[in-house]
Design an enzyme around this catalytic site. Structure first.
Site, PDB file in Angstrom:
ATOM      1  N   LYS A  22       0.838  -1.214   0.000  1.00 39.52           N
ATOM      2  CA  LYS A  22       0.000   0.000   0.000  1.00 39.52           C
ATOM      3  C   LYS A  22       0.863   1.251   0.000  1.00 39.52           C
ATOM      4  CE  LYS A  22      -1.779   1.552   4.019  1.00 39.52           C
ATOM      5  NZ  LYS A  22      -1.488   2.963   4.313  1.00 39.52           N
ATOM      6  N   ASN A  23       1.877   1.287   0.848  1.00 40.04           N
ATOM      7  CA  ASN A  23       2.673   2.514   0.996  1.00 40.04           C
ATOM      8  C   ASN A  23       3.603   2.765  -0.186  1.00 40.04           C
ATOM      9  OD1 ASN A  23       1.395   3.038   3.354  1.00 40.04           O
ATOM     10  ND2 ASN A  23       3.153   2.623   4.689  1.00 40.04           N
ATOM     11  N   ARG A 100      -4.468  10.593   4.560  1.00 46.42           N
ATOM     12  CA  ARG A 100      -3.382  11.570   4.601  1.00 46.42           C
ATOM     13  C   ARG A 100      -2.489  11.527   3.368  1.00 46.42           C
ATOM     14  NH1 ARG A 100      -1.586  13.985   8.875  1.00 46.42           N
ATOM     15  NH2 ARG A 100       0.421  13.989   7.840  1.00 46.42           N
ATOM     16  N   CYS A 124      -4.221  13.048  13.250  1.00 46.95           N
ATOM     17  CA  CYS A 124      -4.779  11.726  12.997  1.00 46.95           C
ATOM     18  C   CYS A 124      -4.605  10.899  14.257  1.00 46.95           C
ATOM     19  CB  CYS A 124      -4.126  11.060  11.797  1.00 46.95           C
ATOM     20  SG  CYS A 124      -2.499  10.461  12.153  1.00 46.95           S
ATOM     21  N   ARG A 129       1.221  14.829  13.348  1.00 53.69           N
ATOM     22  CA  ARG A 129       1.628  14.620  11.946  1.00 53.69           C
ATOM     23  C   ARG A 129       1.578  15.878  11.065  1.00 53.69           C
ATOM     24  NH1 ARG A 129      -0.257   8.753   9.917  1.00 53.69           N
ATOM     25  NH2 ARG A 129       1.499   9.024   8.537  1.00 53.69           N
ATOM     26  N   PRO A 130       2.491  16.826  11.307  1.00 56.82           N
ATOM     27  CA  PRO A 130       2.536  18.038  10.489  1.00 56.82           C
ATOM     28  C   PRO A 130       3.059  17.753   9.074  1.00 56.82           C
ATOM     29  CG  PRO A 130       4.403  17.974  12.008  1.00 56.82           C
ATOM     30  CD  PRO A 130       3.548  16.773  12.317  1.00 56.82           C
ATOM     31  N   ILE A 131       2.919  18.726   8.173  1.00 58.64           N
ATOM     32  CA  ILE A 131       3.489  18.578   6.823  1.00 58.64           C
ATOM     33  C   ILE A 131       4.491  19.697   6.532  1.00 58.64           C
ATOM     34  CG2 ILE A 131       1.602  17.231   5.796  1.00 58.64           C
ATOM     35  CD1 ILE A 131       0.749  19.979   4.475  1.00 58.64           C
ATOM     36  N   ASP A 132       5.028  20.287   7.622  1.00 60.23           N
ATOM     37  CA  ASP A 132       5.949  21.414   7.451  1.00 60.23           C
ATOM     38  C   ASP A 132       7.166  21.070   6.591  1.00 60.23           C
ATOM     39  OD1 ASP A 132       6.502  19.717   9.693  1.00 60.23           O
ATOM     40  OD2 ASP A 132       8.080  21.096  10.308  1.00 60.23           O
ATOM     41  N   LEU A 133       7.651  19.837   6.687  1.00 52.90           N
ATOM     42  CA  LEU A 133       8.850  19.471   5.917  1.00 52.90           C
ATOM     43  C   LEU A 133       8.544  19.440   4.416  1.00 52.90           C
ATOM     44  CD1 LEU A 133      10.216  16.580   8.177  1.00 52.90           C
ATOM     45  CD2 LEU A 133      10.999  18.947   8.118  1.00 52.90           C
ATOM     46  N   ASP A 313       5.535   0.954  11.692  1.00 52.72           N
ATOM     47  CA  ASP A 313       4.331   0.256  11.230  1.00 52.72           C
ATOM     48  C   ASP A 313       4.290  -1.212  11.664  1.00 52.72           C
ATOM     49  OD1 ASP A 313       3.383   2.538  10.117  1.00 52.72           O
ATOM     50  OD2 ASP A 313       3.661   1.961   8.029  1.00 52.72           O
ATOM     51  N   ILE A 335       8.954   7.406  16.405  1.00 49.75           N
ATOM     52  CA  ILE A 335       8.505   8.116  15.192  1.00 49.75           C
ATOM     53  C   ILE A 335       7.220   8.908  15.447  1.00 49.75           C
ATOM     54  CG2 ILE A 335       7.944   7.890  12.729  1.00 49.75           C
ATOM     55  CD1 ILE A 335      10.738   6.848  13.258  1.00 49.75           C
ATOM     56  N   ARG A 405      -8.320  -0.749   5.056  1.00 52.86           N
ATOM     57  CA  ARG A 405      -7.443   0.252   4.424  1.00 52.86           C
ATOM     58  C   ARG A 405      -6.078  -0.341   4.089  1.00 52.86           C
ATOM     59  NH1 ARG A 405      -6.104   4.827   7.827  1.00 52.86           N
ATOM     60  NH2 ARG A 405      -4.896   5.190   5.964  1.00 52.86           N
TER      61      ARG A 405
HETATM   62  C1  UD1 Z   1       4.729   7.051   6.058  1.00 56.18           C
HETATM   63  C2  UD1 Z   1       3.844   5.828   5.950  1.00 56.18           C
HETATM   64  C3  UD1 Z   1       3.386   5.398   7.330  1.00 56.18           C
HETATM   65  C4  UD1 Z   1       4.587   5.199   8.230  1.00 56.18           C
HETATM   66  C5  UD1 Z   1       5.504   6.413   8.218  1.00 56.18           C
HETATM   67  C6  UD1 Z   1       6.818   6.197   8.964  1.00 56.18           C
HETATM   68  C7  UD1 Z   1       2.738   6.058   3.805  1.00 56.18           C
HETATM   69  C8  UD1 Z   1       1.476   6.339   3.072  1.00 56.18           C
HETATM   70  N1  UD1 Z   1       2.675   6.164   5.140  1.00 56.18           N
HETATM   71  O1  UD1 Z   1       3.947   8.097   6.631  1.00 56.18           O
HETATM   72  O2  UD1 Z   1       2.658   4.188   7.207  1.00 56.18           O
HETATM   73  O3  UD1 Z   1       4.126   4.983   9.550  1.00 56.18           O
HETATM   74  O4  UD1 Z   1       5.857   6.753   6.867  1.00 56.18           O
HETATM   75  O5  UD1 Z   1       7.517   5.126   8.419  1.00 56.18           O
HETATM   76  O6  UD1 Z   1       3.753   5.721   3.229  1.00 56.18           O
HETATM   77  N2  UD1 Z   1       7.106  14.870  10.147  1.00 56.18           N
HETATM   78  C9  UD1 Z   1       7.196  16.218  10.425  1.00 56.18           C
HETATM   79  N3  UD1 Z   1       6.922  17.097   9.414  1.00 56.18           N
HETATM   80  C10 UD1 Z   1       6.582  16.682   8.157  1.00 56.18           C
HETATM   81  C11 UD1 Z   1       6.504  15.296   7.891  1.00 56.18           C
HETATM   82  C12 UD1 Z   1       6.773  14.414   8.917  1.00 56.18           C
HETATM   83  O7  UD1 Z   1       7.502  16.618  11.535  1.00 56.18           O
HETATM   84  O8  UD1 Z   1       6.370  17.544   7.296  1.00 56.18           O
HETATM   85  C13 UD1 Z   1       7.370  13.892  11.232  1.00 56.18           C
HETATM   86  C14 UD1 Z   1       6.141  13.050  11.558  1.00 56.18           C
HETATM   87  O9  UD1 Z   1       5.273  13.699  12.462  1.00 56.18           O
HETATM   88  C15 UD1 Z   1       6.777  11.812  12.147  1.00 56.18           C
HETATM   89  C16 UD1 Z   1       8.068  11.663  11.325  1.00 56.18           C
HETATM   90  O10 UD1 Z   1       8.319  12.946  10.755  1.00 56.18           O
HETATM   91  O11 UD1 Z   1       7.115  12.037  13.492  1.00 56.18           O
HETATM   92  C17 UD1 Z   1       8.019  10.636  10.231  1.00 56.18           C
HETATM   93  O12 UD1 Z   1       6.857  10.854   9.429  1.00 56.18           O
HETATM   94  P1  UD1 Z   1       6.812  10.487   7.880  1.00 56.18           P
HETATM   95  O13 UD1 Z   1       7.972   9.596   7.553  1.00 56.18           O
HETATM   96  O14 UD1 Z   1       6.645  11.730   7.096  1.00 56.18           O
HETATM   97  O15 UD1 Z   1       5.485   9.647   7.786  1.00 56.18           O
HETATM   98  P2  UD1 Z   1       4.464   9.601   6.562  1.00 56.18           P
HETATM   99  O16 UD1 Z   1       5.164   9.815   5.279  1.00 56.18           O
HETATM  100  O17 UD1 Z   1       3.282  10.464   6.880  1.00 56.18           O
END
Ligand code: UD1
Length: 429
Positions: A22-23, A100, A124, A129-133, A313, A335, A405
């Site tokens: 899936k991922n 997401r 969630c 789970r921010p998207i700032d990066l 996961d 994580i 899912r």
């Molecule tokens: C993906 C996987 C999810 C898995 C996760 C970690 C998919 C669809 N989902 O989620 O199943 O649990 O990787 O292996 O592939 N973070 C920030 N800012 C950001 C983005 C992330 O601070 O902009 C933090 C997150 O809160 C978290 C860490 O970085 O603490 C890792 O998150 P990330 O690797 O981005 O997870 P996803 O890509 O959302």
């Protein structure tokens, strides 16, 4: 709604086909937005998330066709995404809040159309789970970003640049990687995530004509090209699904052959920990045989980390197994900040677990007891199914839409290997 009923205590044995990941599939589908040439993906799992993303891509103007012939033979389904004309650059709240991973359309839309408007996903069940990066990365390669009324509005001509991620992020690496393929200059991503799903995406992008070096490393260099062409690509097997079923084999003192290509290569972090916990893995032509080495689960220390570390996961599933270990185990989650929701439910089944911050201490018990349980996310739900397979009496797992899912044909696969498991309708939860 439906629930899963499990009569525990039956040994699992036989071949268990592992579905496409899936991922990996979700970002690969988003990559279909990058070309007018059509992207055909094979070995896609038949899951709710895949359908949700397909409906978003359709809303953006993609024409999607399925070919399901291979599905009954365990080969997964194929999908062709034709994005000749993108008719909308907006990913609405209604879809993004459901899944997401919809945020991954941002990079491709921005790169191809010069703009994208994507709803902020919000929190969630497993944390903030921010998207700032993601957003900082797009700015670093030339985009303007504005947050307005719950939406990210991004625009501009991407020109490449250097991005350093202070935290390893799978999604941010994927989003920037896709966008960088069509940027005007060269993009360097430092501290990129190295998960096998990113390698899968990068290899598909290369098949579409992208110029990427450093694949599989923490430094990805992408030389932008004016356009990508169509391609065909086969999605990698789901390493988390495979790890989950390895745990099922161990917890039921059974033996399963997990059928899938390259499983040992993509399961590095998982196999290391599961071996320490007392599992044996034998490579075969078709996949990987797994069982307990000495018929006992050994207490371990495990810490979740980015790949090649032990995956977050798999944390809930490992914890379910550790409830039955000899001695005690300690599992630390690094994580996500809120990923122990399975703990109270496992305790209702008799588990002895205490939590201190991001660390759980699990004292092994002789047996779990069946109970009605429910979980609030995908992997937590799987940990309850695993506990139910090993528990005495009947376990009812509610809210199984989470499982739909991420685990394709869960009941059928387990039933075929000897589990007493079924789905039934429920009206009250
Ligand atoms: C993906 C996987 C999810 C898995 C996760 C970690 C998919 C669809 N989902 O989620 O199943 O649990 O990787 O292996 O592939 N973070 C920030 N800012 C950001 C983005 C992330 O601070 O902009 C933090 C997150 O809160 C978290 C860490 O970085 O603490 C890792 O998150 P990330 O690797 O981005 O997870 P996803 O890509 O959302």
């Amino acid at each position: 709604m439906e629930k899963i009923i499990i009569e525990g205590g039956y040994r699992l044995e036989g071949e268990l086909p592992i579905s496409g990941a899936k991922n990996a599939a979700l970002p690969l589908m988003c990559a279909g937005l990058l070309t007018k040439g059509g992207l055909t993906l094979h070995n896609l799992p038949n899951l709710a998330d895949i359908k949700t993303l397909a409906s978003l891509l359709t809303e953006l103007g993609c024409h999607i066709t399925y070919e399901k012939d291979g599905w009954d033979r365990g080969l997964g389904q194929s999908m062709t995404i034709k994005a000749d004309h993108i008719t909308s650059t907006t990913a609405p709240y209604d879809i993004v809040r459901k899944m997401r991973a919809s945020i991954l359309v941002l990079g491709p839309l921005l790169a191809r159309e010069g703009e994208a408007i994507v709803s902020l996903p919000g929190g969630c069940a497993i944390g903030n789970r921010p998207i700032d990066l993601h957003l900082k990365g797009f700015e670093d390669i030339g985009a303007s970003i504005e947050l307005k009324e719950g939406y990210v509005r991004s625009s501009g001509k991407l020109r490449g640049g250097t991005i350093y991620f202070p935290t390893v992020s799978v999604g941010a690496t994927e989003n920037i990687l896709m966008a960088a393929c069509l940027a005007q200059g060269t993009t360097t991503i430092e501290n990129a995530a190295k998960e096998p799903e990113i390698t899968d995406l990068a290899q598909c992008l290369v098949a579409m004509g992208a110029k990427i070096t450093g694949i599989g490393s923490s430094r990805l260099v992408v030389e932008g090209v004016p356009e990508l062409h169509g391609a065909e690509y086969t999605v990698m097997p789901d390493r988390i699904e495979a790890g989950s079923y390895a745990v099922a084999a161990a917890m039921t003192h059974g033996e399963l052959e997990l059928i899938g290509k390259n499983l040992p290569e993509v399961m590095t972090g998982t196999l290391g920990i599961l071996k320490k916990a007392g599992l044996t893995f034998i490579n075969t032509d078709k996949g990987l045989i797994t069982r307990l080495t000495n018929d006992k689960i050994i207490g371990i220390n495990a810490v979740t980390n980015p790949y090649p570390g032990f995956p977050t996961d798999m944390q809930a599933q490992l914890m379910a197994m550790m409830t039955l270990c000899e001695g005690a185990s300690v599992i630390t989650e690094t994580i996500f900040e809120n990923r122990f929701m399975h703990v109270p439910e496992l305790c209702r089944m008799g588990a002895d677990i205490t939590i201190n911050g991001s660390t759980a201490t699990i004292r092994g018990i002789k047996r779990l007891l069946g109970a009605p349980v429910m979980a609030t996310d995908l992997r937590a739900s799987m940990s309850l199914v695993l506990a139910g397979l090993a528990a005495e009496d009947i376990t009812e797992v509610n809210r199984i839409y989470h499982l739909d899912r991420g685990y394709e044909r869960l009941v059928q696969k387990l039933e075929a290997c000897g589990a007493k498991i079924s789905r039934m309708k429920t009206d009250n939860i």
